[in-house]
Enzyme design. Sequence first.
Site, PDB file in Angstrom:
ATOM      1  N   GLY A  97       0.836  -1.188   0.000  1.00 44.45           N
ATOM      2  CA  GLY A  97       0.000   0.000   0.000  1.00 44.45           C
ATOM      3  C   GLY A  97       0.872   1.239   0.000  1.00 44.45           C
ATOM      4  N   CYS A  98       0.398   2.276   0.619  1.00 49.67           N
ATOM      5  CA  CYS A  98       1.141   3.534   0.677  1.00 49.67           C
ATOM      6  C   CYS A  98       2.457   3.319   1.424  1.00 49.67           C
ATOM      7  CB  CYS A  98       0.302   4.589   1.382  1.00 49.67           C
ATOM      8  SG  CYS A  98       1.146   6.156   1.579  1.00 49.67           S
ATOM      9  N   PHE A  99       3.540   3.785   0.858  1.00 47.02           N
ATOM     10  CA  PHE A  99       4.840   3.563   1.505  1.00 47.02           C
ATOM     11  C   PHE A  99       4.975   4.301   2.819  1.00 47.02           C
ATOM     12  CE2 PHE A  99       6.567   6.159  -2.348  1.00 47.02           C
ATOM     13  CZ  PHE A  99       6.007   7.348  -1.902  1.00 47.02           C
ATOM     14  N   TRP A 100       4.167   5.318   3.055  1.00 47.52           N
ATOM     15  CA  TRP A 100       4.228   6.039   4.337  1.00 47.52           C
ATOM     16  C   TRP A 100       3.945   5.105   5.506  1.00 47.52           C
ATOM     17  CZ3 TRP A 100       0.516  10.560   2.777  1.00 47.52           C
ATOM     18  CH2 TRP A 100       1.144  11.385   1.836  1.00 47.52           C
ATOM     19  N   CYS A 101       3.028   4.144   5.314  1.00 47.34           N
ATOM     20  CA  CYS A 101       2.651   3.226   6.393  1.00 47.34           C
ATOM     21  C   CYS A 101       3.799   2.277   6.737  1.00 47.34           C
ATOM     22  CB  CYS A 101       1.412   2.426   5.995  1.00 47.34           C
ATOM     23  SG  CYS A 101      -0.062   3.444   5.714  1.00 47.34           S
TER      24      CYS A 101
END
EC number: 1.8.4.11
Length: 174
Positions: A9-13
């Site tokens: 998913g989003c790399f921020w997570c």
Amino acid sequence: MTTFVLGGGCFWCLDAVYQMTKGVESVVSGYTGGALPNPSYEQICSGMTGHAEVVSVTFDESVIPADVILDMFFVQHDPTTLNRQGYDVGTQYRSVMYYRTAEEEALFRAAIARNQQLWADPIVTEVSPLGVIYEAEDYHQDFYAQRPEVGYCQVIINPKIAKVRKHYAAWLAA
């Protein structure tokens, strides 16, 4: 040092969790798996590049075992949804593990088999050879630590951190 390239998913997570993990030396957000050279975030968001948002997690196996890094990956995202994580939809958000060697591929496939018991639906995580990784723009690096008050961090990332902390508190910094 060992480096895994993972997309969930989003790399921020993924970045937020691994930045807090003991033995992790660095986490770099980037893009890989597609054909477009030097893609921008805007191009990635179009879903037309073939690239996935990923993190390169470099860690010290004398501090944290590779299996723990991989098992944390399967706790912090839903590996049973194809090309989406929550509200993030598109191939750029696919669950994917990129390997450099046959040994790493086997390690990844073993992690999928081991973690399938956690999920009622089949894990759809892609296991693919690693190509060129393009580092994401500076503002994506260590996003959560720099902006914990942002809505996405509060609503999406904080629950993922809490879930990982529930299962892997011993491996996370206080």
